[in-house]
Design an enzyme around this catalytic site. Structure first.
Site, PDB file in Angstrom:
ATOM      1  N   LYS A  96       7.904   7.595   3.968  1.00 49.55           N
ATOM      2  CA  LYS A  96       8.358   6.246   4.346  1.00 49.55           C
ATOM      3  C   LYS A  96       9.796   6.231   4.826  1.00 49.55           C
ATOM      4  CE  LYS A  96       5.114   3.238   2.107  1.00 49.55           C
ATOM      5  NZ  LYS A  96       4.842   2.147   1.188  1.00 49.55           N
ATOM      6  N   LYS A 109      -4.652   8.426   6.454  1.00 52.15           N
ATOM      7  CA  LYS A 109      -5.368   7.579   5.499  1.00 52.15           C
ATOM      8  C   LYS A 109      -5.452   6.143   6.019  1.00 52.15           C
ATOM      9  CE  LYS A 109      -1.881   5.847   2.446  1.00 52.15           C
ATOM     10  NZ  LYS A 109      -1.103   5.755   1.284  1.00 52.15           N
ATOM     11  N   LYS A 121      -2.559  -0.250   5.183  1.00 55.88           N
ATOM     12  CA  LYS A 121      -2.212  -1.577   5.699  1.00 55.88           C
ATOM     13  C   LYS A 121      -1.049  -1.516   6.663  1.00 55.88           C
ATOM     14  CE  LYS A 121      -0.988  -2.288   0.901  1.00 55.88           C
ATOM     15  NZ  LYS A 121      -1.509  -2.884  -0.277  1.00 55.88           N
TER      16      LYS A 121
HETATM   17  P1  TYM Z   1      -1.220   0.337  -2.628  1.00 54.05           P
HETATM   18  O1  TYM Z   1      -0.926  -1.114  -2.632  1.00 54.05           O
HETATM   19  O2  TYM Z   1      -0.806   1.150  -1.442  1.00 54.05           O
HETATM   20  O3  TYM Z   1      -2.756   0.579  -2.834  1.00 54.05           O
HETATM   21  C1  TYM Z   1      -3.472  -0.033  -3.909  1.00 54.05           C
HETATM   22  C2  TYM Z   1      -4.536   0.917  -4.417  1.00 54.05           C
HETATM   23  O4  TYM Z   1      -5.426   1.296  -3.340  1.00 54.05           O
HETATM   24  C3  TYM Z   1      -5.474   2.718  -3.254  1.00 54.05           C
HETATM   25  N1  TYM Z   1      -5.608   3.090  -1.833  1.00 54.05           N
HETATM   26  C4  TYM Z   1      -6.562   3.901  -1.350  1.00 54.05           C
HETATM   27  N2  TYM Z   1      -7.574   4.547  -1.950  1.00 54.05           N
HETATM   28  C5  TYM Z   1      -8.386   5.300  -1.159  1.00 54.05           C
HETATM   29  N3  TYM Z   1      -8.228   5.408   0.193  1.00 54.05           N
HETATM   30  C6  TYM Z   1      -7.214   4.768   0.831  1.00 54.05           C
HETATM   31  N4  TYM Z   1      -7.068   4.869   2.145  1.00 54.05           N
HETATM   32  C7  TYM Z   1      -6.328   3.971   0.052  1.00 54.05           C
HETATM   33  N5  TYM Z   1      -5.238   3.206   0.356  1.00 54.05           N
HETATM   34  C8  TYM Z   1      -4.822   2.675  -0.813  1.00 54.05           C
HETATM   35  C9  TYM Z   1      -4.153   3.200  -3.823  1.00 54.05           C
HETATM   36  O5  TYM Z   1      -4.220   4.539  -4.260  1.00 54.05           O
HETATM   37  C10 TYM Z   1      -3.938   2.225  -4.959  1.00 54.05           C
HETATM   38  O6  TYM Z   1      -4.665   2.628  -6.100  1.00 54.05           O
HETATM   39  N6  TYM Z   1       2.367   2.030  -5.630  1.00 54.05           N
HETATM   40  C11 TYM Z   1       1.078   1.391  -5.604  1.00 54.05           C
HETATM   41  C12 TYM Z   1       1.027   0.064  -6.328  1.00 54.05           C
HETATM   42  C13 TYM Z   1       1.487   0.128  -7.724  1.00 54.05           C
HETATM   43  C14 TYM Z   1       0.804   0.704  -8.822  1.00 54.05           C
HETATM   44  C15 TYM Z   1       1.632   0.499  -9.945  1.00 54.05           C
HETATM   45  C16 TYM Z   1      -0.427   1.357  -8.965  1.00 54.05           C
HETATM   46  C17 TYM Z   1       2.662  -0.389  -8.187  1.00 54.05           C
HETATM   47  N7  TYM Z   1       2.747  -0.163  -9.534  1.00 54.05           N
HETATM   48  C18 TYM Z   1       1.268   0.945 -11.209  1.00 54.05           C
HETATM   49  C19 TYM Z   1      -0.777   1.813 -10.226  1.00 54.05           C
HETATM   50  C20 TYM Z   1       0.063   1.606 -11.336  1.00 54.05           C
HETATM   51  C21 TYM Z   1       0.706   1.139  -4.149  1.00 54.05           C
HETATM   52  O7  TYM Z   1       1.528   0.963  -3.293  1.00 54.05           O
HETATM   53  O8  TYM Z   1      -0.627   1.022  -3.940  1.00 54.05           O
END
Ligand code: TYM
Length: 329
Positions: free
Chosen positions: A109, A192, A195
């Protein structure tokens, strides 16, 4: 078993989020105490307009409710439970610059512009560690891309316990979806589904209407070959593998059984079947979401209710962490 997971509140929820995380969250509601939150503080690591942030927090909360998160879980937005940010600050004393510098998400990022990246972007994984440790989470259901952040949370917990000679934080286990650890972009099998991808054709959003879902699968990148009779034979065909993986995950089948069904046929056969399947799974979620649009007050009330419960669960851990480091509060 205490299950904790979150989702960053920028952009739209998409099929990768659904298959990689949310579908498992819904299923885990019967298996343990579950807390799911909208990571709105994490959204501040990038540039997001206040209006967009506020809208996307409510919109994503509504989507989670529409997808089946219900009263068995505690659903809230992170900013409403200040214990996350407070514990993050304490853990900032434990986390090491070197650990954070090695995070691949930070490297991706920030890119070449590290000097211009926000401090929050660098500190992002420490807040994420606080998110789970403040509830003494045992299980964290996430997609593969979050594995490294979870390992960091374990390192922070271990060092904190050791440095302050306490047994405060259990080590949380990442639960990575077996069926859909990493759903790829529909336009590029090596990236991947995300968003932040500028092309909307790269992802299916949970808010897309049926025609849009069908069009996105029709236009999805594939290849001219027919499907083999073994899933392993798709190695080296990333787009094909991704479409079969999505098919299997949406229908709760093994990828091998999907290739067997379509063996010898091309994507002209698989894509329409996949579009129909996706519409049958995602359509009802979107319809519930649309119905909720008239009732944003209800969504806000659910979040407030969840935050009050979460605050109660977080308070003793925060207090114990404050005591461990010698803060008199
Ligand atoms: P985020 O918002 O990017 O994504 C949310 C969840 O979706 C999963 N994910 C995917 N799984 C499979 N294939 C994909 N292409 C894909 N894109 C997203 C992510 O692995 C995630 O589980 N940092 C985290 C949010 C967060 C969090 C936490 C998660 C903040 N605090 C504490 C767990 C525990 C994030 O940006 O996920």
């Amino acid at each position: 078993m205490r299950v904790v997971s979150g989702i960053q509140t920028t952009g739209n929820l998409h099929l990768g989020n659904y298959l990689g995380a949310i579908k498992n969250w819904v299923a885990m509601q019967d298996q343990g105490e579950c807390l799911f939150f909208l990571a709105d503080l994490h959204a501040l690591t990038g540039t997001v307009s206040p209006q967009e942030l506020a809208n996307s927090t409510i919109e994503m909360a509504a989507t989670l409710l529409a997808a089946g998160i219900d009263d068995r879980s505690i659903l809230f937005n992170q900013a409403r439970v200040p214990a996350h940010a407070e514990l993050c600050w304490i853990l900032n004393g434990t986390a090491r610059m070197g650990w954070l510098s090695r995070m691949t998400q930070w490297k991706d990022k920030a890119g070449k512009n590290r000097e211009g990246a926000s401090v929050a972007l660098f500190d992002y994984p420490v807040l994420q560690a606080a998110d789970v440790l403040v509830y003494k989470a045992t299980h964290v259901p996430v997609g593969e891309d979050q594995r490294q952040h979870l390992e960091l949370a374990r390192d922070i917990a271990t060092k904190f316990n050791l440095d302050f000679n306490v047994d405060l934080f259990p080590l949380p286990d990442a639960l990575i979806s077996k069926a859909a650890p990493r759903i790829m972009s529909l336009r590029d099998g090596s990236a991947k589904m995300s968003k932040s991808d500028p092309s909307d054709l790269s992802r299916v959003n949970l808010s897309d209407d049926d025609d849009t879902i069908a069009a996105k699968f029709r236009k999805a990148k594939s290849d001219p070959d027919v499907l083999p009779d073994s899933f392993d034979a798709l190695e080296g065909r990333p787009e094909a593998k991704n479409l079969v993986t999505i098919f299997a995950a949406l229908s709760d089948r093994e990828p091998q059984s999907v290739v067997e069904e379509f063996a010898g046929k091309g994507f002209g056969a698989l894509k329409p079947a996949l579009a129909d399947l996706a519409i049958s799974v995602l359509g009802p979620i979107r319809d519930r979401l649309v119905r909720m649009h008239n009732d944003r007050a209800h969504v806000g009330a659910e979040l407030a209710k969840g935050a009050a419960k979460a605050q109660t669960l977080a308070a003793p851990t925060l207090r114990a962490a404050q005591e461990a480091v010698g803060l008199q509060v």
